[in-house]
Scaffold this motif. Structure first.
Motif, mmCIF file in Angstrom:
data_model
loop_
_atom_site.group_PDB
_atom_site.id
_atom_site.type_symbol
_atom_site.label_atom_id
_atom_site.label_comp_id
_atom_site.label_asym_id
_atom_site.label_seq_id
_atom_site.Cartn_x
_atom_site.Cartn_y
_atom_site.Cartn_z
ATOM 1 N N ASP A 123 0.807 -1.010 -0.101
ATOM 2 C CA ASP A 123 -0.079 0.099 -0.062
ATOM 3 C C ASP A 123 0.685 1.321 0.107
ATOM 4 O OD1 ASP A 123 -2.397 -1.630 0.101
ATOM 5 O OD2 ASP A 123 -2.202 -1.674 2.311
ATOM 6 N N LEU A 124 2.082 1.097 0.422
ATOM 7 C CA LEU A 124 3.097 2.221 0.325
ATOM 8 C C LEU A 124 3.232 2.741 -1.145
ATOM 9 C CD1 LEU A 124 5.885 1.096 2.577
ATOM 10 C CD2 LEU A 124 3.966 3.129 3.056
ATOM 11 N N LYS A 125 2.879 1.960 -2.248
ATOM 12 C CA LYS A 125 2.839 2.439 -3.652
ATOM 13 C C LYS A 125 2.209 3.772 -3.961
ATOM 14 C CE LYS A 125 2.696 1.056 -8.341
ATOM 15 N NZ LYS A 125 2.274 -0.301 -9.292
ATOM 16 N N GLY A 126 3.055 4.818 -4.420
ATOM 17 C CA GLY A 126 2.512 6.102 -4.751
ATOM 18 C C GLY A 126 2.344 6.937 -3.550
ATOM 19 N N LYS A 127 2.680 6.574 -2.297
ATOM 20 C CA LYS A 127 2.574 7.248 -1.236
ATOM 21 C C LYS A 127 3.861 8.254 -0.727
ATOM 22 C CE LYS A 127 -1.617 5.933 0.017
ATOM 23 N NZ LYS A 127 -1.907 4.994 -1.036
ATOM 24 N N ARG A 128 3.704 9.186 0.127
ATOM 25 C CA ARG A 128 4.766 10.166 0.386
ATOM 26 C C ARG A 128 5.423 9.438 1.733
ATOM 27 N NH1 ARG A 128 6.771 14.866 -1.244
ATOM 28 N NH2 ARG A 128 7.483 16.514 0.442
ATOM 29 N N LEU A 129 6.462 8.932 1.705
ATOM 30 C CA LEU A 129 7.313 8.432 2.813
ATOM 31 C C LEU A 129 8.424 9.048 3.137
ATOM 32 C CD1 LEU A 129 7.523 5.776 4.450
ATOM 33 C CD2 LEU A 129 8.906 4.528 2.371
ATOM 34 N N GLY A 130 8.338 9.379 4.560
ATOM 35 C CA GLY A 130 9.359 9.948 5.404
ATOM 36 C C GLY A 130 10.484 8.688 5.734
ATOM 37 N N ILE A 131 11.650 9.111 5.547
ATOM 38 C CA ILE A 131 12.631 8.091 6.099
ATOM 39 C C ILE A 131 14.012 8.636 6.770
ATOM 40 C CG2 ILE A 131 14.242 6.671 4.850
ATOM 41 C CD1 ILE A 131 12.737 6.481 2.400
ATOM 42 N N ALA A 132 14.028 8.211 7.861
ATOM 43 C CA ALA A 132 14.946 8.810 8.692
ATOM 44 C C ALA A 132 16.588 8.101 8.483
ATOM 45 C CB ALA A 132 14.810 8.628 10.152
ATOM 46 N N GLY A 133 17.535 8.971 8.421
ATOM 47 C CA GLY A 133 18.942 8.322 8.372
ATOM 48 C C GLY A 133 19.596 8.254 6.749
ATOM 49 N N GLY A 134 18.543 8.849 5.967
ATOM 50 C CA GLY A 134 19.079 8.873 4.622
ATOM 51 C C GLY A 134 19.189 7.713 3.816
ATOM 52 N N GLY A 135 19.355 7.851 2.411
ATOM 53 C CA GLY A 135 19.149 6.860 1.632
ATOM 54 C C GLY A 135 19.883 5.320 1.756
ATOM 55 N N LEU A 136 20.919 5.512 2.587
ATOM 56 C CA LEU A 136 21.386 4.159 3.185
ATOM 57 C C LEU A 136 21.028 3.714 4.484
ATOM 58 C CD1 LEU A 136 25.247 4.900 1.685
ATOM 59 C CD2 LEU A 136 23.276 3.604 0.696
ATOM 60 N N ASP A 137 20.132 4.207 5.018
ATOM 61 C CA ASP A 137 19.838 3.628 6.295
ATOM 62 C C ASP A 137 19.511 2.216 6.281
ATOM 63 O OD1 ASP A 137 18.410 4.025 8.988
ATOM 64 O OD2 ASP A 137 16.827 3.219 7.990
ATOM 65 N N LYS A 138 19.694 1.656 7.017
ATOM 66 C CA LYS A 138 19.630 -0.006 7.066
ATOM 67 C C LYS A 138 18.138 -0.467 7.097
ATOM 68 C CE LYS A 138 20.309 -0.998 11.986
ATOM 69 N NZ LYS A 138 20.546 0.340 12.569
ATOM 70 N N ASN A 139 17.198 0.221 7.845
ATOM 71 C CA ASN A 139 15.979 -0.204 8.141
ATOM 72 C C ASN A 139 15.488 0.107 6.312
ATOM 73 O OD1 ASN A 139 15.589 -1.086 10.406
ATOM 74 N ND2 ASN A 139 15.434 0.994 11.258
ATOM 75 N N TRP A 140 15.740 1.110 5.869
ATOM 76 C CA TRP A 140 15.299 1.679 4.437
ATOM 77 C C TRP A 140 15.700 0.620 3.429
ATOM 78 C CZ3 TRP A 140 12.036 2.856 1.176
ATOM 79 C CH2 TRP A 140 12.089 3.562 -0.062
ATOM 80 N N LEU A 141 16.943 -0.020 3.423
ATOM 81 C CA LEU A 141 17.564 -0.902 2.750
ATOM 82 C C LEU A 141 16.603 -2.430 2.801
ATOM 83 C CD1 LEU A 141 21.140 0.069 2.547
ATOM 84 C CD2 LEU A 141 19.637 0.626 0.814
ATOM 85 N N LEU A 142 16.419 -2.590 3.966
ATOM 86 C CA LEU A 142 15.856 -3.971 4.324
ATOM 87 C C LEU A 142 14.366 -3.987 3.873
ATOM 88 C CD1 LEU A 142 17.538 -4.661 7.869
ATOM 89 C CD2 LEU A 142 17.938 -5.970 5.567
ATOM 90 N N LEU A 143 13.772 -2.844 4.185
ATOM 91 C CA LEU A 143 12.205 -2.683 3.692
ATOM 92 C C LEU A 143 12.197 -2.620 2.315
ATOM 93 C CD1 LEU A 143 9.456 -1.964 4.539
ATOM 94 C CD2 LEU A 143 9.932 0.488 4.244
ATOM 95 N N ARG A 144 13.113 -2.021 1.503
ATOM 96 C CA ARG A 144 13.197 -2.304 0.149
ATOM 97 C C ARG A 144 13.331 -3.717 -0.420
ATOM 98 N NH1 ARG A 144 17.815 1.637 -2.138
ATOM 99 N NH2 ARG A 144 17.307 0.234 -3.889
ATOM 100 N N ALA A 145 14.222 -4.347 0.437
ATOM 101 C CA ALA A 145 14.641 -5.697 -0.015
ATOM 102 C C ALA A 145 13.345 -6.549 0.334
ATOM 103 C CB ALA A 145 15.781 -6.378 0.699
ATOM 104 N N LEU A 146 12.591 -6.390 1.358
ATOM 105 C CA LEU A 146 11.241 -7.056 1.637
ATOM 106 C C LEU A 146 10.228 -7.024 0.675
ATOM 107 C CD1 LEU A 146 9.534 -9.001 3.314
ATOM 108 C CD2 LEU A 146 9.280 -7.284 4.979
ATOM 109 N N ALA A 147 10.282 -5.562 0.072
ATOM 110 C CA ALA A 147 9.120 -5.258 -0.797
ATOM 111 C C ALA A 147 9.443 -5.984 -2.218
ATOM 112 C CB ALA A 147 9.181 -3.538 -0.815
ATOM 113 N N GLN A 148 10.739 -5.867 -2.466
ATOM 114 C CA GLN A 148 10.989 -6.494 -3.610
ATOM 115 C C GLN A 148 10.936 -8.254 -3.474
ATOM 116 O OE1 GLN A 148 12.594 -4.552 -6.383
ATOM 117 N NE2 GLN A 148 11.706 -6.129 -7.299
ATOM 118 N N LYS A 149 11.123 -8.765 -2.557
ATOM 119 C CA LYS A 149 10.992 -10.152 -2.334
ATOM 120 C C LYS A 149 9.575 -10.712 -2.300
ATOM 121 C CE LYS A 149 11.765 -13.983 0.977
ATOM 122 N NZ LYS A 149 12.297 -14.315 2.197
ATOM 123 N N ALA A 150 8.953 -9.660 -1.490
ATOM 124 C CA ALA A 150 7.238 -10.296 -1.177
ATOM 125 C C ALA A 150 6.233 -9.982 -2.269
ATOM 126 C CB ALA A 150 6.921 -9.722 0.138
#
Length: 322
Positions: A123-150
């Motif tokens: 449901d995040l598709k097309g939404k405005r998402l705030g991300i702490a820690g920048g583009g290399l934040d580990k939670n952001w990278l892992l969330l991206r990996a999960l979205a890609q996998k699932a």
């Protein structure tokens, strides 16, 4: 009789000299964020005399940011900071002797307003998402990996990303300028206490990626060379800090003394911070956790194309202190 008195005084001075020398030798310089939970613990250590019980002299240096702490450690102006093991792995890959001991399993979280239609990652598709820690934040990278996998979903392309400071992102979510926020655990806890909904946290992301073991995200970080020559100091500090943690979580009287350090006046927020802090206490640390950390490292290395982890494809040796 006179000679015996002189001898007694002489022996007393020698003993006092040994005690003084031991205390001076057991000095540790700690870098502390003004509003970090390590600051809570050190306040309790001092208030309860836990440093004296371990014959420690703790010298603190206030840090303006987590990055400032890393610079201070690398420059030798502090002996110990709290940071994440991913950064330690990056440093080990570059040949430094920085190492890590677990501090907390508290994870960041993805937060949405209580009435939000967002119910899952898709449901995040097309939404405005705030991300702490920048583009290399580990939670952001892992969330991206999960979205890609699932969901075969590239969040990097399908969301309107806003990178910013944690308190600013919380404020923008409250003002309706963001649809969701991926924030650090303490800022996520503040939102939850005000009625916002936790969609997913770092632990849930890892479970979605097939990693069931709860790996400490933050730890005490220091130089291996320093630790080898100050093992008594390090051990004493860990004992004092662990006792302080226990007191914060189990004694309401001690917690009331810590509350002003949270800089929060809302009791709901205060209690949420305490609960999440205590939930993050280390319960297990062994080979299973280290193996899971190696798996996480591999995922982050692939997702971040080595920009976060460094060149090494595998978790470098020595990341975790023995």
């Amino acid at each position: 009789m006179h000679n015996r008195i002189i001898l007694s005084i002489f022996l007393t001075l020698i003993t006092a000299g040994h005690v003084w020398a031991e205390t001076v030798d057991r000095k540790i310089k700690v870098g502390v964020l003004a509003f970090g939970t390590l600051n809570w613990e050190l306040a309790v250590v001092q208030e309860e005399g836990l440093d004296k019980a371990q014959a420690l002299t703790i010298e603190t240096t206030s840090l303006a940011s987590a990055e400032a702490g890393k610079i201070a450690l690398q420059g030798g102006s502090v002996d110990l900071i709290v940071s994440d093991w991913i950064w330690v792995a990056n440093q080990r890959g570059q040949g430094t002797d920085i190492t890590f001991l677990p501090y907390s399993t508290s994870h960041g979280a993805l937060i949405v307003p209580a009435g939000s239609p967002i119910r899952g990652i898709a449901d995040l598709k097309g939404k405005r998402l705030g991300i702490a820690g920048g583009g290399l934040d580990k939670n952001w990278l892992l969330l991206r990996a999960l979205a890609q996998k699932a969901y075969d979903l590239d969040l990097n392309q399908s969301t309107d990303k806003v990178f910013g400071a944690p308190p600013l992102l919380n404020q923008q979510l409250q003002q309706g300028k963001l649809d969701a926020v991926l924030n650090y655990w303490n800022f996520a806890a503040k939102l939850e206490a005000q009625g916002y909904r936790r969609l997913l946290d770092g632990r849930g992301i890892l479970q979605g990626l097939g990693i069931e073991v709860d790996v400490p995200s933050l730890g005490y970080v220091f130089r291996e060379s320093w630790a080898k020559t100050h093992e008594d100091t390090l051990t004493g500090f860990m004992k004092a800090a662990d006792t302080a943690k226990k007191s914060i979580c189990e004694s309401d009287a001690v917690w009331r003394k810590v509350v002003p350090l949270t800089q929060e006046t809302d009791e709901r927020v205060q209690n949420a911070l305490r609960q999440h802090y205590c939930d993050g206490r280390i319960k297990s640390w062994g080979e299973a956790e280290k193996k899971a950390a190696a798996e996480i490292y591999g995922l982050l290395h692939q997702s971040g194309e080595g920009r976060l982890t460094g060149k090494s494809e595998k978790l470098p040796e020595g990341v975790f202190w023995r």
